[in-house]
Each structure stands twice: as structure tokens, then as C-alpha cells.
Design a protein around this motif. Sequence first.
Motif: not given
Length: 243
Positions: A167-172, A209-218, A220-231
Motif C-alpha cells: 500500500f503506497s497511498g491514495l488516488m482520485t 495521486s491527484m491532478g491531471m493536465s487541467g489541474d495538476f498545479e493546484k 501539487i500546491e495542495m500536496g499531491s505527490t503524483n500527477v498524471r499528465i497526458g494530453s
Amino acid sequence: MAAPAVEGVAVTALRTVLHRVRQAAERSGRRADDVRVVAVSKTKPVSLIDQVYDAGHRCFGENYVQEIIEKAPQLPDDIQWHFIGHLQSNKVKSLMTAVPNLAMVEGVDNEKVANNLDRVVSNIGRQPLKILVQVNTSGEESKSGVNPSECLDLVKHVKLGCPHLEFSGLMTIGMLDYTSTPENFKVLLNCRSEVSKALGIAEAQCELSMGMSGDFEKAIEMGSTNVRIGSTIFGPRDYSKRK
């Protein structure tokens, strides 16, 4: 002759994304190294992934089992593959056997999938597989993930009942349009607080793990350690190539 230009654009886009990640991490009081960037290559050709790999990136993600089991054997084995989203139990074995360099599953959303993953990892004799528990933070029926109120129960099942999973963490995933609001992120932060207290671990030991192309900066600012960037890296997806 058009393909090299497109591939060049992807490498340039990757560098821009990494710069934005670094800035967002600094705003959150962290270093860029504290945030993992998963380049999500779904519907994109192996040749394009190769170009991003040659630029130095090693962490890639896919959403469809058929795509990842076709692509992974064609690419260098030092790639750290992430499978992202709902995983069907009947596809666990094919995924695990075809992708020995699968680094993480984001995310496990029920006990059946966790049990199947645990059993297959044990049977093939690989090192424990890192997993993130997927939480449905938006309440949308179309989204996979456990209800936030059931998150801790699933985490405990993985920790206590699945010795071959780590178990390494949580994602949404976020909202229906694949963007998230601060409220979605806050739900995941609250889940992490609950899980960390229950397990007696520091919150830093539970990835987010939270944040994708449209919202990854926000994110990260809120504590994300893993962002998923596609398009944003690879350009618009061609869903006619979906497997």
C-alpha cells in the motif's frame, strides 16, 4: 516528414510541464523531486513514447490493459509503468505477466481486485506491487473508486490481507470532465489523514495521486505527490485507437 515535428512538440511540452511542476512544488514548500510525473500515453504510438523516453523521462502510464500489454514489450525495460484507473479482475493476470516492469497500479477500488493482484504477484514470484487505493471524491456514479467512508476499510484489507501488495497511498480521478476542484482534493487529503492515523504512519508515507493536465498545479500546491499528465504532453488523444 510530419511525425518528427509532432514528436519534437511532445518533448518540448514535457520540459514545460516539468518546469511548471517545479514551480508548483516550490509554492507548496517542496522540491520538484517530491512530485512524480506520470506521462500518460494512452492512444499514443510507441514511436512517440520513445521520443519522450529519449528525452530522459522514465515514468509512463496507461489506462487500458490491451494497450499497455502491447506497448510495454516494445519499449525499454527500465520504464516504470503505472496502470491508471479501474482494473477488471479478469485482466489482472494478463497485465501482470505481460508487464514485468509494472511499478504501480493506480488504483485498486475493491477487495476482489486486491485479492487477485495479490495472488498473481505471488504466483509469478515478482517483488511486491505498489498500489494506490482509488477514492471516488466527486460522488459521481460514472467514476470508479471507493466511497471516502469506505477508504480505510479497503486500505486495511490491503495492508492486512494482501502480503504481496505494498500500500503506497491514495488516488482520485476527479470530476466527470477530468478536472478536479479544491473540494475533491480536500476529500482525498482528509482520507489520507484518517488512514495515516489509523495505520500509525506519517502522512508523508501515504502518497497522493491527484491532478491531471487541467489541474495538476493546484493539486501539487495542495500536496499531491503524483500527477498524471497526458494530453498536455502528448497532444489530443485519438480515441479511435482505443483498445
